[in-house]
Scaffold this motif. Structure first.
Motif, PDB file in Angstrom:
ATOM      1  N   ALA A  53      55.460  25.367  27.213  1.00  0.00           N
ATOM      2  CA  ALA A  53      55.402  26.817  27.351  1.00  0.00           C
ATOM      3  C   ALA A  53      54.179  27.248  28.103  1.00  0.00           C
ATOM      4  CB  ALA A  53      54.295  26.876  25.237  1.00  0.00           C
ATOM      5  N   GLY A  54      53.759  26.318  28.645  1.00  0.00           N
ATOM      6  CA  GLY A  54      52.302  26.335  29.696  1.00  0.00           C
ATOM      7  C   GLY A  54      50.890  25.729  29.372  1.00  0.00           C
ATOM      8  N   ASP A  55      50.169  26.245  30.250  1.00  0.00           N
ATOM      9  CA  ASP A  55      49.303  25.665  30.380  1.00  0.00           C
ATOM     10  C   ASP A  55      47.904  26.492  29.808  1.00  0.00           C
ATOM     11  OD1 ASP A  55      46.012  25.135  31.495  1.00  0.00           O
ATOM     12  OD2 ASP A  55      47.223  24.235  33.107  1.00  0.00           O
ATOM     13  N   TRP A  56      47.634  26.069  29.068  1.00  0.00           N
ATOM     14  CA  TRP A  56      46.629  27.008  27.768  1.00  0.00           C
ATOM     15  C   TRP A  56      45.266  27.762  28.499  1.00  0.00           C
ATOM     16  CZ3 TRP A  56      50.690  24.933  25.803  1.00  0.00           C
ATOM     17  CH2 TRP A  56      50.692  25.742  24.203  1.00  0.00           C
ATOM     18  N   PHE A  57      44.234  26.920  29.067  1.00  0.00           N
ATOM     19  CA  PHE A  57      43.398  26.795  29.908  1.00  0.00           C
ATOM     20  C   PHE A  57      43.559  27.733  30.704  1.00  0.00           C
ATOM     21  CE2 PHE A  57      40.192  25.197  33.524  1.00  0.00           C
ATOM     22  CZ  PHE A  57      39.217  26.430  32.941  1.00  0.00           C
ATOM     23  N   LEU A  58      44.830  28.233  31.802  1.00  0.00           N
ATOM     24  CA  LEU A  58      45.271  28.689  32.964  1.00  0.00           C
ATOM     25  C   LEU A  58      45.519  29.926  32.229  1.00  0.00           C
ATOM     26  CD1 LEU A  58      46.136  29.261  35.753  1.00  0.00           C
ATOM     27  CD2 LEU A  58      48.666  27.879  35.413  1.00  0.00           C
ATOM     28  N   LEU A  59      46.457  29.938  31.355  1.00  0.00           N
ATOM     29  CA  LEU A  59      46.585  31.361  30.844  1.00  0.00           C
ATOM     30  C   LEU A  59      45.395  32.021  30.118  1.00  0.00           C
ATOM     31  CD1 LEU A  59      50.313  30.183  30.452  1.00  0.00           C
ATOM     32  CD2 LEU A  59      49.620  32.192  31.646  1.00  0.00           C
ATOM     33  N   ASP A  60      44.247  32.093  29.417  1.00  0.00           N
ATOM     34  CA  ASP A  60      43.104  32.553  28.881  1.00  0.00           C
ATOM     35  C   ASP A  60      42.653  32.882  29.824  1.00  0.00           C
ATOM     36  OD1 ASP A  60      44.049  30.953  26.273  1.00  0.00           O
ATOM     37  OD2 ASP A  60      42.150  30.692  25.796  1.00  0.00           O
ATOM     38  N   ALA A  67      54.471  31.065  26.546  1.00  0.00           N
ATOM     39  CA  ALA A  67      56.227  31.402  26.247  1.00  0.00           C
ATOM     40  C   ALA A  67      56.648  30.909  25.190  1.00  0.00           C
ATOM     41  CB  ALA A  67      56.487  30.874  27.579  1.00  0.00           C
ATOM     42  N   PHE A  68      55.996  31.339  24.224  1.00  0.00           N
ATOM     43  CA  PHE A  68      57.038  30.774  23.175  1.00  0.00           C
ATOM     44  C   PHE A  68      57.305  32.090  22.714  1.00  0.00           C
ATOM     45  CE2 PHE A  68      52.832  27.511  21.545  1.00  0.00           C
ATOM     46  CZ  PHE A  68      53.328  26.513  21.701  1.00  0.00           C
ATOM     47  N   ARG A  69      56.470  33.698  22.082  1.00  0.00           N
ATOM     48  CA  ARG A  69      57.723  34.647  22.369  1.00  0.00           C
ATOM     49  C   ARG A  69      57.688  35.548  22.448  1.00  0.00           C
ATOM     50  NH1 ARG A  69      60.744  33.815  17.551  1.00  0.00           N
ATOM     51  NH2 ARG A  69      61.130  32.108  16.348  1.00  0.00           N
ATOM     52  N   GLY A  70      57.052  35.334  24.122  1.00  0.00           N
ATOM     53  CA  GLY A  70      56.127  36.771  24.649  1.00  0.00           C
ATOM     54  C   GLY A  70      55.179  36.868  25.378  1.00  0.00           C
ATOM     55  N   GLY A  71      54.465  35.813  24.551  1.00  0.00           N
ATOM     56  CA  GLY A  71      52.527  35.713  24.684  1.00  0.00           C
ATOM     57  C   GLY A  71      51.864  35.854  25.711  1.00  0.00           C
ATOM     58  N   HIS A  72      53.169  34.392  27.064  1.00  0.00           N
ATOM     59  CA  HIS A  72      52.929  34.509  28.759  1.00  0.00           C
ATOM     60  C   HIS A  72      52.740  35.941  29.020  1.00  0.00           C
ATOM     61  CE1 HIS A  72      56.927  34.524  28.243  1.00  0.00           C
ATOM     62  NE2 HIS A  72      56.920  34.580  29.651  1.00  0.00           N
ATOM     63  N   ARG A 130      58.392  26.331   7.949  1.00  0.00           N
ATOM     64  CA  ARG A 130      57.028  27.080   8.790  1.00  0.00           C
ATOM     65  C   ARG A 130      57.215  28.726   9.406  1.00  0.00           C
ATOM     66  NH1 ARG A 130      53.471  23.115  11.343  1.00  0.00           N
ATOM     67  NH2 ARG A 130      51.878  25.189  11.259  1.00  0.00           N
ATOM     68  N   ASN A 131      56.747  29.667   9.361  1.00  0.00           N
ATOM     69  CA  ASN A 131      57.030  30.712  10.126  1.00  0.00           C
ATOM     70  C   ASN A 131      56.309  31.514  10.764  1.00  0.00           C
ATOM     71  OD1 ASN A 131      58.901  32.950   9.574  1.00  0.00           O
ATOM     72  ND2 ASN A 131      57.245  34.104   8.166  1.00  0.00           N
ATOM     73  N   ARG A 132      54.511  30.548  11.005  1.00  0.00           N
ATOM     74  CA  ARG A 132      53.685  30.849  11.906  1.00  0.00           C
ATOM     75  C   ARG A 132      54.329  30.972  13.345  1.00  0.00           C
ATOM     76  NH1 ARG A 132      50.207  27.118  15.763  1.00  0.00           N
ATOM     77  NH2 ARG A 132      48.457  27.412  14.900  1.00  0.00           N
ATOM     78  N   ASP A 133      55.222  30.465  13.713  1.00  0.00           N
ATOM     79  CA  ASP A 133      55.262  30.251  15.466  1.00  0.00           C
ATOM     80  C   ASP A 133      55.478  31.813  15.117  1.00  0.00           C
ATOM     81  OD1 ASP A 133      56.154  30.045  18.025  1.00  0.00           O
ATOM     82  OD2 ASP A 133      58.128  30.020  17.355  1.00  0.00           O
TER      83      ASP A 133
END
Length: 444
Positions: free
Chosen positions: A394-401, A360-365, A285-288
């Motif tokens: 990788a992190g907390d989606w709700f917090l980082l949004d 923090a998958f590929r720098g999104g954080h 899969r190339n999605r990430d």
């Protein structure tokens, strides 16, 4: 993911951006105003009055129009608060009064300074409402009484005073109001005859000729509206999935027919996969790699490879104006949508990101920091998240949004941010379920 049960609403919100393409301010729509000190009550026009001078107070939510409020931009930073049952009226300080205890009433909307309100967001997510003619005052829920009928008036503004704090909660089906769920109105398009809706076509193909992501294959679906007559068309690209819900096509055709949006082509793009190199081995899969990175690879793939192919293959004249092009997606598709506009705002200036993976998958954080450090780009965004979103290494989606919300606000972006408040997951017959009781397998 959690946002998928809101699919029809999300499409409306994403496409609605086109309707106000060059507007400096955006109408918030219908809301309930909930006092922070009495969260089980909502602001209402007393006795559903429609005469000038009608008092306002709080009461138990019923879902009736006199408890619904339209927040309408009037001038830079100021809004009129208008009752849904009497839209010619506006919330006002009675007779322009500017002293403590001045009653809050409904008056004919004439744009008076005492009818214009500045909305200041507080740390707890509520808003303080201060009138333009008396900025040292705020909309007050007298004594914070948790009972029907207390006085609503002006009081000396203090950011920490809970009596001057109001939660402004949308009534467009997001599930965040305190009213009963069946009281929240659903989206209803303007009246139109069925024969006026021109049915389009759904075209599907597999794209295999990418040089930016070599070796990948991906499914692509194109919604080709029946209204196209060789004219230049707007574009909506949706990341992360193909068209799997026929309501999306029907809704697009209906909104074009009612002129709620211009003629718009929908392109639904799956992330790429690298096929297995030989029998007995697995693919990749190339999605990430495509979605979660913060480079311009994905947007270059779209504007240099896929969209030119779509335009040529189906004879489409796609607008190249960034204001005519919306990018949308959820989860990793959400951050991919924003990343595309961030890197190429000349190609996409409108973004809808549902539950974006700013983690923090590929720098999104790092995105909230980048948004703060760089001069604001010409992007208009609509972001949503959910209170019980994903959390892992990788992190907390709700917090980082929420971090993205604060960063966009700090940098002066033209955007909207909504939190969908959902109950925590629970067990259903031994299987982990989402907040609506649907097993996770069905939400994936």
């Amino acid at each position: 993911m959690k946002y998928r049960h809101l699919l029809p609403l999300l499409i409306v919100l994403a496409f609605a951006a086109f309707a106000s393409a060059r507007s400096a301010a955006e109408d918030w729509g219908a809301y309930s105003l909930v006092p922070a000190g009495a969260p089980s009550f909502v602001l209402e026009a007393v006795d559903a009055g429609t005469a000038e001078g009608t008092l306002v107070s709080i009461n138990k939510p019923t879902g009736k129009p006199h408890q619904k409020w339209n927040v309408v931009p009037k001038e830079a930073g100021f809004y009129a608060i208008k009752p849904a049952h009497a839209p010619s009226l506006a919330l006002a300080a009675a007779q322009g009064g500017a002293t403590m205890g001045t009653a809050i009433v409904l008056e004919k909307d004439e744009g008076k300074l005492s009818q214009l309100w500045k909305l200041t967001k507080q740390d707890n997510g509520s808003y303080s409402l201060t009138p333009k003619h008396a900025p040292e005052m705020g909309l007050d829920h007298f004594a914070g009484k948790q009972e029907p009928g207390p006085r609503i008036d002006l009081w000396t503004y203090k950011a920490t005073d809970q009596h001057l704090q109001w939660f402004i909660r949308p009534l467009a089906g997001s599930g965040v109001t305190d009213a009963k769920p069946d009281a929240a109105p659903t989206y209803q398009p303007p009246a139109i005859k069925p024969e006026e809706i021109l049915p389009g076509q759904t075209k599907q193909f597999r794209f295999t000729d990418s040089k930016i992501f070599p070796g990948t294959v991906r499914d692509v679906t194109v919604i080709h509206p029946g209204a196209i007559r060789r004219q230049e068309t707007r574009l909506r690209v949706r990341q992360n999935r193909w068209l799997s819900n026929p309501r999306e096509k029907t809704l697009l055709e209906t909104m074009i027919a009612t002129k709620e949006i211009p003629v718009t082509v929908g392109v639904f793009v799956r992330p790429g996969d690298v096929p297995a190199p030989m029998k007995g081995t697995g693919g990749r899969r190339n999605r990430d790699f495509e979605y979660d990175g913060v480079s311009d690879n994905n947007v270059r793939f779209l504007i240099e490879e896929l969209l030119p192919f779509v335009a040529k293959e189906y004879g489409l004249n796609l607008s190249t104006d960034a204001n005519d092009r919306c990018m949308s997606g959820g989860s990793s598709g959400g951050i991919a949508a924003f990343t595309a506009a961030w890197n190429r705002p000349d190609a996409f200036s409108r973004v809808y990101a549902a539950s974006g993976s700013w983690v923090a998958f590929r720098g999104g954080h790092e995105f909230p920091t980048m948004v703060r450090k760089f001069e604001a780009k010409p992007i208009r965004a609509f972001l949503t998240t959910a209170t019980h979103d994903m959390e892992n290494c990788a992190g907390d989606w709700f917090l980082l949004d929420q971090e993205m919300d604060k960063a966009l606000k700090s940098s002066g972006y033209d955007y909207q941010f909504r939190i969908n408040r959902r109950p925590p997951r629970r067990r259903v017959h031994g299987k982990l379920a989402g907040g609506d009781g649907v097993p996770v397998a069905r939400l994936a």
